[in-house]
Every structure is written in structure tokens, then in C-alpha cells.
Design a protein around this motif. Structure first.
Motif: not given
Length: 392
Positions: A191, A207-208, A235, A237, A251-252
Motif C-alpha cells: 500500500t 501492506s494490507t 492493515s 496504509s 492503518t486502514n
């Protein structure tokens, strides 16, 4: 005022969203510094999102990514001046996934698309210099993100998952060639990729899959290059390098992590609920972190609430101990997707889902605003004048 939180505090339930608003009446007693709109430019009359933005090192130029197109602007004393080049310049067949200026040349930029291509342009003549891509296989590796190292010698690009494999690709800019890639260190889409601002061979990727990997890309093999991995247990971001080898990760799920890369320690973690409390807002589900920035030796992030078209925008300083309120932004009218910060002049630039590029300065500023409505009115006036001038 310093705001500290328990790192184990769980986020509020997002199943029952509440109407967002400030949790205190006199917000400016906490966010004592106010920013207002100095200039706003509408990049499109159509409903299009600005998803990416980048600035030259001296902040004399800004490039935005809006769907499948890039637009270039000079930053002037009065606002922005758009470059008008060839009709096919900066238009692509696939959505843009990243934009980056070179670190030592304000006229060179790279732009990536999900088609797996990274296009290099010279803004002095609006010409494409080269297109970097991994053409070693028939299958295209879709590029999600990329970065250019401090010496402008290397490009590192992260890909989406392809046939259950994920790649970090490395390109030699001077020799115009693919140097190789890593494909064992991440299990899901990459990401973000960020080179260290001064150590030209050190690069971080996230990465996720939740991992943040730190590489020494001067090493030939992936095993030797991978220095260590940090597990966000989330996850991941967005990444940002800060002073003294500190690394922040958004993070996501809109948590914020701060790591000491040298000791490989998680220095602090703030949940989305912590961020909402620090913003002095009510609704956790509406509050998001836009991006992290450096301000002198300190660290800062820009956060927003998506409630009521993103009217609430605030910046906060943070360190390994606490979050401190910094600025309140007055007059925002779009949900933000990207932000830039000019530390020298203390100026913010935000972009988002209203296709607006907004320049923010401290205090009450006489604003020059080019909105969709004003552009439509101007277009309508021109049509009427043209029709009136027609003798038939």
C-alpha cells in the motif's frame, strides 16, 4: 495542552454512528491556531476525486492526480497557475496510483498507474522522458505505489497481489532499466513505499498483510536486504519518515502507530477513538487521518471528519507520549483525500472529493476562490455572450 491515551483503549462501536460535532463549546480555546482559505482552485467541473498530490521540494510546483489525469500548477504569490500543455499530456488509460517529484530537480516528475507503468516527465517541454515497467513477463504487475530515493537514482514500486504473489520492483533511473524485485516479504498488496529522506538505500514498505518491512536495497538478495519487519497487527496504509529514524504508519482502520526503526520498538499506538477524542469530536466512524507531516523536529498529522462534507479539519502534533492540539481549519467544503505541507511558509494544501485544491494560511485571509459554481457561472456567461454576438 497535552492529550494522552491508553494504548489498549478499544475503538468505539461503529455500528451505531452518531451525528458528529464538537465535544466542547469553545473549540478555539484548545485549537488556538486557526487557518483559513487563502486560495481554492477547482480542477474539474465534473464529479471527480483528487486522490493524489505532490509538491516540488521548494514548493514552487504542485501536481495532482485526478482519476486518469495529472494536472500541474505553479505556486504563485496569489495562488495557483495551471500549466497548459499538449492535449495528451498527463492523460492515461488507467487510474493514477502515485505521483512524485524528483528530489533534486523541480522539473522532473514520475506518475504511476495501475497498469504497471511509471511515466517520467520533463515539465519544461511537457515531454515523456521514459516509461518504467516490468516487461519480463507477459502478465502486467499493477503498481499501487512508488517512491524515488534521495539521490534520484532509484525507484521502488509496490504492486497489487498477482497470482498470489506481491512484488517490490526496483528501477535504475539513470540507466533506464529494471534492476530486479522482491516477492517474498509481503503476502498481500503493498500500500505504500517510502525511501528514507537521507539514507538513499534504506526503504520502508507496508501492506494490507500488516507488515512494515525495512530494506537495505544496496544488497542483491531479498534475504540480505530485509533488515527487519514490524507487525502492525492491522492493515497498513500510509508511511512517513520522521527525525531520528522514527516512522509513523496510518492503518486502514485509521489507527496511528509510531515506531523507532533503530530499536524496532512500537513507541506509541493511538486508535481511531483516541484520534476522535483528540480532535474533540463525537463520531468515531466519521473521523479519519489524512496524512502525517514533519514540522521542524516535531511530528504532525492532519485529521478530518467526513460529516457534513468534511467541514471539520484539524491538525495535531504527536510524539511517543501524547497528542497536542495544533490548528483548526475554517471553511472546508469537501472530504479530503490528500494533504501537503510547506514547512518554510507554514502553508497547507489539501485536495479531495470535491475536486478542489485548497491553500490554507494562518489567520483571516482575503480568499480567491474558484469553485465549481463560479466556474459554471463563468461558463454560462461566456455561452450567453457568444450567442448574443451571433447576428443570426
Amino acid at each position: 495542552m497535552s492529550l494522552d491515551f491508553d494504548v489498549n483503549l478499544d475503538s468505539e462501536s461503529e455500528d451505531e454512528p452518531v451525528e458528529d460535532g464538537d465535544t466542547i463549546k469553545n473549540i478555539h480555546e484548545v485549537f488556538r491556531k486557526q487557518f483559513s482559505i487563502s486560495y481554492s482552485e477547482c480542477a474539474s467541473l465534473k464529479k471527480r476525486y483528487i486522490t493524489h498530490a505532490a509538491n516540488s521540494v521548494d514548493f514552487s510546483k504542485i501536481v495532482i492526480g485526478i482519476d486518469k489525469e495529472i494536472q500541474i500548477y505553479d505556486v504563485t504569490s496569489s495562488g495557483l497557475s495551471k500549466y497548459v500543455g499538449k492535449n495528451d499530456f498527463g492523460r492515461f488509460d488507467h487510474p493514477i496510483s502515485g505521483i512524485k517529484f524528483f528530489n533534486n530537480d523541480n522539473n522532473l516528475i514520475c506518475c504511476s498507474t495501475i497498469s504497471g507503468e511509471i511515466h517520467m516527465y520533463d515539465l519544461r517541454n511537457f515531454k515523456k522522458v521514459f516509461t518504467f515497467e516490468d516487461d519480463t513477463e507477459v502478465v502486467v504487475k499493477p503498481v499501487n505505489c512508488f517512491d524515488i530515493n534521495a539521490s534520484d537514482r532509484l525507484i521502488a514500486a509496490g504492486t497489487d497481489e498477482l497470482n498470489h504473489e506481491v512484488y517490490l520492483l526496483f528501477f535504475d533511473i539513470r540507466e533506464r532499466r529494471l534492476m530486479g524485485g522482491f516477492f517474498e516479504s509481503h503476502q498481500e498488496e503493498v500500500t505504500d513505499v517510502k525511501f528514507h529522506p537521507s539514507k538513499q538505500d534504506k526503504v520502508a514498505s507496508c501492506s494490507t498483510d500488516g507488515l512494515i518491512n525495512i530494506f537495505d536495497c544496496s544488497k542483491e538478495s531479498e534475504d540480505d536486504a530485509l533488515l527487519y519487519s514490524l507487525n502492525t497487527e492491522d492493515s497498513a496504509s500510509k508511511l512517513k519518515w520522521h527525525n531520528n529514524d522514527k516512522l509513523s504508519c496510518i492503518t486502514n482502520t485509521n489507527d496511528l502507530h509510531l515506531y523507532d526503526v533503530n530499536t524496532q520498538d512500537l513507541m506509541k499506538k493511538w486508535t481511531r477513538s483516541n484520534i476522535t477524542d483528540a480532535m474533540k469530536r463525537k463520531s468515531v466512524i466519521d473521523c479519519n487521518i489524512v496524512d502525517c507531516h514533519n514540522i521542524g523536529d516535531e511530528m504532525m498529522f492532519l485529521a478530518t471528519s467526513n460529516y457534513n462534507k468534511g467541514e471539520c479539519v484539524r491538525s495535531l502534533k504527536f510524539n511517543e507520549k501524547s497528542i497536542d492540539p495544533l490548528c483548526d481549519f475554517i471553511g472546508n467544503t469537501q472530504i479530503l483525500r490528500a494533504s501537503l505541507y510547506n514547512e518554510k511558509d507554514d502553508v497547507f494544501v489539501t485536495c479531495g472529493e470535491g475536486a478542489l485544491i485548497t491553500i490554507w494560511k494562518e489567520g483571516v485571509v482575503s480568499s480567491t476562490v474558484s469553485t465549481k459554481e463560479s466556474m459554471k457561472e463563468e461558463s454560462s456567461v461566456k455561452k450567453k455572450l457568444k450567442k448574443k454576438a451571433n447576428p443570426y
